[in-house]
Design a protein around this motif. Structure first.
Motif, PDB file in Angstrom:
ATOM      1  N   VAL A 191       0.855  -1.187   0.000  1.00 52.05           N
ATOM      2  CA  VAL A 191       0.000   0.000   0.000  1.00 52.05           C
ATOM      3  C   VAL A 191       0.890   1.237   0.000  1.00 52.05           C
ATOM      4  N   GLY A 192       0.663   2.152  -0.950  1.00 49.36           N
ATOM      5  CA  GLY A 192       1.428   3.395  -0.982  1.00 49.36           C
ATOM      6  C   GLY A 192       2.769   3.269  -1.664  1.00 49.36           C
ATOM      7  N   ALA A 193       2.797   2.652  -2.817  1.00 53.54           N
ATOM      8  CA  ALA A 193       4.056   2.484  -3.553  1.00 53.54           C
ATOM      9  C   ALA A 193       4.697   3.838  -3.840  1.00 53.54           C
ATOM     10  N   GLY A 194       6.010   3.900  -3.655  1.00 52.65           N
ATOM     11  CA  GLY A 194       6.756   5.115  -3.948  1.00 52.65           C
ATOM     12  C   GLY A 194       6.823   6.117  -2.818  1.00 52.65           C
ATOM     13  N   GLN A 195       6.290   5.769  -1.649  1.00 49.27           N
ATOM     14  CA  GLN A 195       6.281   6.734  -0.555  1.00 49.27           C
ATOM     15  C   GLN A 195       7.589   6.751   0.233  1.00 49.27           C
ATOM     16  N   LYS A 228      10.739   8.943   0.014  1.00 48.47           N
ATOM     17  CA  LYS A 228      11.297   9.012  -1.330  1.00 48.47           C
ATOM     18  C   LYS A 228      10.969  10.354  -1.973  1.00 48.47           C
ATOM     19  N   ALA A 229      11.760  10.715  -2.966  1.00 46.17           N
ATOM     20  CA  ALA A 229      11.536  11.961  -3.704  1.00 46.17           C
ATOM     21  C   ALA A 229      10.122  11.967  -4.268  1.00 46.17           C
ATOM     22  N   GLY A 230       9.434  13.081  -4.091  1.00 42.83           N
ATOM     23  CA  GLY A 230       8.066  13.194  -4.581  1.00 42.83           C
ATOM     24  C   GLY A 230       7.013  12.955  -3.530  1.00 42.83           C
ATOM     25  N   SER A 231       7.388  12.357  -2.388  1.00 42.88           N
ATOM     26  CA  SER A 231       6.414  12.162  -1.318  1.00 42.88           C
ATOM     27  C   SER A 231       6.068  13.500  -0.680  1.00 42.88           C
ATOM     28  N   GLU A 232       4.787  13.689  -0.372  1.00 48.94           N
ATOM     29  CA  GLU A 232       4.349  14.927   0.261  1.00 48.94           C
ATOM     30  C   GLU A 232       4.800  15.048   1.708  1.00 48.94           C
ATOM     31  N   PHE A 233       5.436  13.978   2.262  1.00 55.09           N
ATOM     32  CA  PHE A 233       5.851  13.992   3.663  1.00 55.09           C
ATOM     33  C   PHE A 233       7.370  14.118   3.833  1.00 55.09           C
ATOM     34  N   LYS A 234       8.090  14.120   2.728  1.00 54.60           N
ATOM     35  CA  LYS A 234       9.551  14.170   2.791  1.00 54.60           C
ATOM     36  C   LYS A 234      10.046  15.448   3.458  1.00 54.60           C
ATOM     37  N   ALA A 235       9.465  16.584   3.095  1.00 55.00           N
ATOM     38  CA  ALA A 235       9.920  17.867   3.634  1.00 55.00           C
ATOM     39  C   ALA A 235       9.684  17.956   5.137  1.00 55.00           C
ATOM     40  N   ILE A 236       8.620  17.343   5.627  1.00 54.88           N
ATOM     41  CA  ILE A 236       8.325  17.373   7.063  1.00 54.88           C
ATOM     42  C   ILE A 236       9.426  16.657   7.833  1.00 54.88           C
ATOM     43  N   ARG A 237       9.814  15.483   7.370  1.00 57.63           N
ATOM     44  CA  ARG A 237      10.857  14.708   8.044  1.00 57.63           C
ATOM     45  C   ARG A 237      12.195  15.419   7.985  1.00 57.63           C
ATOM     46  N   GLU A 238      12.487  16.044   6.868  1.00 62.13           N
ATOM     47  CA  GLU A 238      13.781  16.699   6.720  1.00 62.13           C
ATOM     48  C   GLU A 238      13.982  17.843   7.703  1.00 62.13           C
ATOM     49  N   LYS A 239      12.899  18.466   8.138  1.00 62.59           N
ATOM     50  CA  LYS A 239      13.020  19.572   9.086  1.00 62.59           C
ATOM     51  C   LYS A 239      13.613  19.132  10.419  1.00 62.59           C
ATOM     52  N   SER A 240      13.458  17.850  10.761  1.00 62.64           N
ATOM     53  CA  SER A 240      13.962  17.366  12.059  1.00 62.64           C
ATOM     54  C   SER A 240      15.180  16.476  11.891  1.00 62.64           C
TER      55      SER A 240
END
Length: 549
Positions: free
Chosen positions: A412-416, A532-544
């Motif tokens: 479920v959620g390939a590419g996330q 992964k690149a393109g996930s809408e949640f990547k930027a959130i994780r990178e902040k921490s």
């Protein structure tokens, strides 16, 4: 089933903490207990709630786990706001000097998440905002600075590229047929509230929503939310859906072509459109109460880095009692959804305790009110017992197939995130392959408790047996599809979601083993899964990121 309960309870409590590897019989015993009459369908705020929470605490204690909540507690309070709309005094639209009444459940379906005695909207302007997406990372903004304060926002369901034809500029920008978070109705309501709208209505169409109008209207005006402080309440007095034909008529009466606007909304230069001369009004009584419920939290402390958390999750709640089915059954037992997921967590905990302590801590969260909108896990995420930036991953189990061994596992959620790579690696060790979910446009990735963690940047993996047709050893993919169709078509959220002798848990044990292996590998390593690149949640994780160095 009542006659089984005392023996099963005693047998479960008598099991030693140092158990063997995963065992289908133990899992089945736990499911039979949780889905028995004694727990009355495990609805939040009922006697079934109290009994379920007590049972789970007893199981974790018997296994030798430690309390996982704050201040050494086994539980986390999750008070819930429960609302139910009464008969409307007013509900409909006005165009010029003509007022058209709408019937709730036919032209429109609405509910509220505000603890007020009445839901009142008086002649609020209607503004069409396309898909209602604000996604800077995809260079997309449907709002273009429009002022929605005091207005009703009207949305299309799903993503801007869901209906895109080949060659359109938007094609593929939001994953094509695979739904992103921006396509979920929950996101659209949240975005409308962030912008001060007084109401939000989504135009229903079955392909885009993934379900028919009958599913939209099935809650009958009820809704649930976590209890929020007054300054954290949604601005939406009412939220809901417009039936597709009713929406087409409304737009036409306002001099607009909804079909043409659908095409315009697939362009990045789309601007919101006011339905000139059209206003929405409602005056509906609201019954509201606070329902007390709890999450259950247990942990196995890490031996070297206890502040780094590998988190397992499942939800304990089901739908309680309801109308009798054709056989007179009123208890919606939730044996598979998600009694089987809870049994899986207990079996994983048992297996971990039989081995040397992991280097990182293992935490088990068993959530309330998933069926009411992922509310238990959301309550945790708003006040986590462990920092999200030091939570390694969330591994969630919510429904497993019960038709036997499979040659593959459904992703479920390939590419996330990179947990899908771990899934492929450990599946290969089982001589299995990975098959992407069958209907990614339905957005299952956003519809289980792991999502409360994903929104905070924690990499996640969901095991969900109804996400696609498994390639079963006995019968192949046709047999896998038959199981999915039978379960979702007849027993999903119904009294017949009960344990039966036809259950074959060999495939479920395979899937549970994958989640055990992935968690065990993470718990004894120093690596951090990534989006992964393109996930809408990547930027959130990178902040921490600094917190994990």
């Amino acid at each position: 089933m009542k006659s089984l309960l005392p023996a099963l309870l005693l047998a479960a409590l008598a099991l030693p903490a140092a158990a063997q590897e995963l065992d289908a019989t133990r899992i089945a015993d736990t499911v039979q207990v949780l889905s028995s009459d004694f727990f009355e369908g495990r609805a939040p705020g009922t006697v079934g709630d109290e009994r379920t929470v007590g049972y789970l605490i007893g199981q974790f204690q018997a296994l030798g786990l430690a309390p996982g909540g704050k201040d050494g507690s086994w539980t986390q309070p999750a008070p819930l706001l429960h609302t139910k709309l009464g008969e409307p005094k007013t509900l409909g639209v006005t165009l010029g000097d003509q007022t058209r009444s709408w019937e709730r459940g036919k032209q429109v379906y609405v509910s509220t998440l505000r603890p007020s005695d009445r839901a009142v909207i008086e002649h609020a302007p209607l503004v069409f905002v396309g898909y209602g997406v604000n996604a800077p990372e995809r260079k997309w903004d449907d709002f273009k600075g429009v002022d929605l304060k005091g207005k009703v926002a009207v949305f299309l369901v799903n993503d801007p590229d869901f209906e895109a034809a080949k060659g359109e500029a938007v094609a593929g920008r939001f994953g094509g047929k695979t739904m992103t978070y921006y396509g979920r109705w929950t996101y659209k309501y949240e975005e409308a509230s962030r912008r001060g709208a007084i109401g939000a209505l989504i135009v229903h169409d079955t392909p885009g929503a993934g379900y028919g109008w009958n599913v939209v209207t099935s809650p009958q005006g009820e809704n649930y939310d976590i209890v929020r402080a007054p300054d954290k309440l949604t601005s939406l007095v009412l939220q809901g859906w417009i039936e597709g034909q009713a929406a087409t008529t409304l737009f036409a009466d306002a001099g607009l072509d909804l079909a043409a606007l659908r095409k315009q909304a697939r362009r990045p230069d789309f601007h919101p459109v006011v339905l000139k001369g059209a206003t929405f009004s409602a005056d509906i009584p609201v019954a509201h109460e606070v329902v007390e419920s709890h999450n259950v939290l247990a942990k196995i402390p890490g031996s070297e880095r206890p502040d780094e958390i590998v988190f397992y999750g499942a939800h304990w709640d089901a739908y309680g009692k309801g109308p009798a089915d054709a056989h007179g059954n009123t208890i919606r037992r939730g044996a598979n959804d998600d009694g089987l997921g809870v049994a899986a967590l207990l079996e994983i905990a048992r297996t971990f305790k039989a081995q040397p302590a992991p280097k990182r801590s293992i935490v088990f969260g068993v959530w309330t009110a998933e069926e009411r909108g992922l509310l238990g896990s959301e309550a945790y995420a708003l006040d986590p017992a462990y920092p999200m930036d030091k939570t390694v991953a969330n591994l969630t189990i919510d429904i497993l197939q019960t038709a036997g061994k499979a040659r593959d596992v459904i992703l479920v959620g390939a590419g996330q995130d990179t947990l899908e790579d771990d899934l492929a690696r450990f599946a290969k060790a089982q001589d299995r392959t990975v098959t992407p979910e069958g209907l990614p446009e339905r957005g299952l990735f956003y519809r289980a408790d792991h999502f409360s963690f994903a929104k905070r940047g924690v990499p996640v993996l969901l095991m969900m047996g109804i996400a696609g047709a498994s390639d079963l050893v006995d019968g192949g993919r046709a047999a896998g599809q038959k199981w999915v169709d039978d379960y979702t078509g007849h027993c999903y959220h119904q009294p017949c979601d009960a344990y039966g002798p036809e259950w074959n848990l060999d495939g479920a044990v395979q899937d549970i083993g994958l989640m055990l292996d992935i968690g065990r590998d993470l718990a004894n390593s120093s690596r951090w899964p990534e989006w992964k690149a393109g996930s809408e949640f990547k930027a959130i994780r990178e902040k921490s990121a600094a917190a994990r160095l």
